[in-house]
Design a protein around this motif. Structure first.
Motif, PDB file in Angstrom:
ATOM      1  N   GLN A  60       0.821  -1.214   0.000  1.00  0.00           N
ATOM      2  CA  GLN A  60       0.000   0.000   0.000  1.00  0.00           C
ATOM      3  C   GLN A  60       0.851   1.259   0.000  1.00  0.00           C
ATOM      4  N   LYS A  61       1.940   1.267   0.746  1.00  0.00           N
ATOM      5  CA  LYS A  61       2.814   2.448   0.798  1.00  0.00           C
ATOM      6  C   LYS A  61       3.438   2.721  -0.571  1.00  0.00           C
ATOM      7  N   LEU A  62       3.883   1.672  -1.267  1.00  0.00           N
ATOM      8  CA  LEU A  62       4.474   1.856  -2.594  1.00  0.00           C
ATOM      9  C   LEU A  62       3.412   2.323  -3.586  1.00  0.00           C
ATOM     10  N   ARG A  63       2.225   1.738  -3.535  1.00  0.00           N
ATOM     11  CA  ARG A  63       1.135   2.184  -4.422  1.00  0.00           C
ATOM     12  C   ARG A  63       0.790   3.650  -4.166  1.00  0.00           C
ATOM     13  N   ASP A  64       0.685   4.029  -2.894  1.00  0.00           N
ATOM     14  CA  ASP A  64       0.354   5.417  -2.545  1.00  0.00           C
ATOM     15  C   ASP A  64       1.428   6.382  -3.040  1.00  0.00           C
ATOM     16  N   LYS A  65       2.686   6.003  -2.910  1.00  0.00           N
ATOM     17  CA  LYS A  65       3.781   6.877  -3.337  1.00  0.00           C
ATOM     18  C   LYS A  65       3.740   7.080  -4.847  1.00  0.00           C
ATOM     19  N   ILE A  66       3.555   6.013  -5.583  1.00  0.00           N
ATOM     20  CA  ILE A  66       3.517   6.112  -7.041  1.00  0.00           C
ATOM     21  C   ILE A  66       2.300   6.920  -7.488  1.00  0.00           C
ATOM     22  N   GLN A  67       1.158   6.664  -6.878  1.00  0.00           N
ATOM     23  CA  GLN A  67      -0.053   7.404  -7.244  1.00  0.00           C
ATOM     24  C   GLN A  67       0.055   8.878  -6.875  1.00  0.00           C
ATOM     25  N   GLY A  68       0.688   9.179  -5.758  1.00  0.00           N
ATOM     26  CA  GLY A  68       0.807  10.557  -5.310  1.00  0.00           C
ATOM     27  C   GLY A  68       1.858  11.364  -6.050  1.00  0.00           C
ATOM     28  N   GLN A  69       2.857  10.698  -6.643  1.00  0.00           N
ATOM     29  CA  GLN A  69       3.962  11.435  -7.258  1.00  0.00           C
ATOM     30  C   GLN A  69       4.109  11.215  -8.759  1.00  0.00           C
ATOM     31  N   THR A  70       3.195  10.456  -9.353  1.00  0.00           N
ATOM     32  CA  THR A  70       3.201  10.283 -10.809  1.00  0.00           C
ATOM     33  C   THR A  70       1.763  10.346 -11.303  1.00  0.00           C
ATOM     34  N   LYS A  71       1.611  10.323 -12.607  1.00  0.00           N
ATOM     35  CA  LYS A  71       0.268  10.282 -13.203  1.00  0.00           C
ATOM     36  C   LYS A  71      -0.086   8.870 -13.653  1.00  0.00           C
ATOM     37  N   LEU A  72       0.698   7.890 -13.239  1.00  0.00           N
ATOM     38  CA  LEU A  72       0.433   6.509 -13.606  1.00  0.00           C
ATOM     39  C   LEU A  72      -0.814   6.008 -12.898  1.00  0.00           C
ATOM     40  N   VAL A  73      -1.577   5.169 -13.586  1.00  0.00           N
ATOM     41  CA  VAL A  73      -2.802   4.608 -13.037  1.00  0.00           C
ATOM     42  C   VAL A  73      -2.534   3.173 -12.616  1.00  0.00           C
ATOM     43  N   GLN A  74      -2.845   2.851 -11.368  1.00  0.00           N
ATOM     44  CA  GLN A  74      -2.683   1.493 -10.856  1.00  0.00           C
ATOM     45  C   GLN A  74      -3.740   0.594 -11.490  1.00  0.00           C
ATOM     46  N   VAL A  75      -3.302  -0.518 -12.075  1.00  0.00           N
ATOM     47  CA  VAL A  75      -4.226  -1.476 -12.671  1.00  0.00           C
ATOM     48  C   VAL A  75      -4.301  -2.717 -11.788  1.00  0.00           C
ATOM     49  N   ALA A  76      -5.329  -3.498 -12.009  1.00  0.00           N
ATOM     50  CA  ALA A  76      -5.532  -4.714 -11.213  1.00  0.00           C
ATOM     51  C   ALA A  76      -4.387  -5.693 -11.429  1.00  0.00           C
ATOM     52  N   GLU A  77      -4.124  -6.491 -10.421  1.00  0.00           N
ATOM     53  CA  GLU A  77      -3.032  -7.464 -10.512  1.00  0.00           C
ATOM     54  C   GLU A  77      -3.274  -8.486 -11.608  1.00  0.00           C
ATOM     55  N   THR A  78      -4.532  -8.658 -12.000  1.00  0.00           N
ATOM     56  CA  THR A  78      -4.843  -9.609 -13.069  1.00  0.00           C
ATOM     57  C   THR A  78      -4.605  -9.017 -14.456  1.00  0.00           C
ATOM     58  N   GLU A  79      -4.369  -7.707 -14.525  1.00  0.00           N
ATOM     59  CA  GLU A  79      -4.080  -7.030 -15.801  1.00  0.00           C
ATOM     60  C   GLU A  79      -2.796  -7.631 -16.378  1.00  0.00           C
ATOM     61  N   PRO A  80      -2.846  -8.121 -17.607  1.00  0.00           N
ATOM     62  CA  PRO A  80      -1.694  -8.859 -18.117  1.00  0.00           C
ATOM     63  C   PRO A  80      -0.451  -8.023 -18.421  1.00  0.00           C
ATOM     64  N   ARG A  81      -0.589  -6.790 -18.886  1.00  0.00           N
ATOM     65  CA  ARG A  81       0.596  -6.068 -19.327  1.00  0.00           C
ATOM     66  C   ARG A  81       0.528  -4.586 -18.992  1.00  0.00           C
ATOM     67  N   ALA A  82       0.797  -4.235 -17.768  1.00  0.00           N
ATOM     68  CA  ALA A  82       0.907  -2.826 -17.401  1.00  0.00           C
ATOM     69  C   ALA A  82       2.214  -2.287 -17.978  1.00  0.00           C
ATOM     70  N   ASP A  83       2.278  -0.977 -18.173  1.00  0.00           N
ATOM     71  CA  ASP A  83       3.492  -0.365 -18.719  1.00  0.00           C
ATOM     72  C   ASP A  83       4.685  -0.557 -17.781  1.00  0.00           C
ATOM     73  N   TYR A  84       4.444  -0.402 -16.480  1.00  0.00           N
ATOM     74  CA  TYR A  84       5.454  -0.653 -15.455  1.00  0.00           C
ATOM     75  C   TYR A  84       4.884  -1.672 -14.476  1.00  0.00           C
ATOM     76  N   GLU A  85       5.741  -2.557 -13.996  1.00  0.00           N
ATOM     77  CA  GLU A  85       5.279  -3.564 -13.042  1.00  0.00           C
ATOM     78  C   GLU A  85       6.325  -3.782 -11.957  1.00  0.00           C
ATOM     79  N   PHE A  86       5.852  -3.820 -10.717  1.00  0.00           N
ATOM     80  CA  PHE A  86       6.711  -4.097  -9.561  1.00  0.00           C
ATOM     81  C   PHE A  86       6.310  -5.441  -8.972  1.00  0.00           C
TER      82      PHE A  86
END
Length: 173
Positions: A60-86
């Motif tokens: 949750q902390k990593l998701r919050d940081k990315i959402q708060g400091q970038t314009k990237l949209v978090q996709v569901a874990e079942t999403e096959p090919r996000a542009d960036y993946e951790f």
């Protein structure tokens, strides 16, 4: 012709600069322009000794940081090919002595958390990474570990590890 030269030079420089493919933000993050989505998968906790809520808190902390400091949209874990993946795994969770007094008695103890991260980039230069990140926090040896553990995790270790991961991924530090 001499009067037109500075104008043409200015337009030429602007044309060259507008072709850049990296976006810079006030947070210091460098994100490829075509990147729109990110998938921060649940951080698995595989440390032999662990805090059962650590994986969820770190995710949750990593998701919050990315959402708060970038314009990237978090996709569901079942999403096959996000542009960036951790993909991250907690591999270490240890207590140790940090300082010893002159009578061989511990005066400070240390909690250390180690996280192995795989960062995948599917856009731009596609240069991801695999790296371990480790952070520690000290506390008085006279304190019970269970009484200081959550404070150390929430106030020092988790924020510092997520900052390290974010900076490595988006600021190339």
């Amino acid at each position: 012709m001499r009067k037109l030269f500075p104008i043409l030079l200015t337009f030429g420089v602007l044309a060259i600069l507008s072709g850049c493919s990296v976006k810079y933000s006030a947070t210091g993050a460098s994100i490829d322009q075509e990147a729109k989505t990110v998938n921060v998968r649940f951080v698995e906790n595989r440390a032999p000794i662990n805090n059962p809520t650590l994986g969820q808190r770190m995710t949750q902390k990593l998701r919050d940081k990315i959402q708060g400091q970038t314009k990237l949209v978090q996709v569901a874990e079942t999403e096959p090919r996000a542009d960036y993946e951790f993909r991250a795994t907690i591999t270490g969770y240890t207590y140790s002595n940090a300082a010893v007094t002159n009578v061989d008695k511990s005066s400070r103890s240390r909690l250390t958390v180690t996280v192995n991260v795989i960062f995948l980039k599917r856009v731009g230069d596609k240069k991801g990474f695999t790296q371990s990140f480790s952070r520690s926090a000290d506390f008085p040896a006279t304190s019970l570990a269970s009484s200081v553990e959550n404070g150390l995790l929430d106030n020092e270790i988790i924020p510092n590890i997520t900052d390290d991961i974010f900076n490595r991924a988006f600021a190339n530090w």
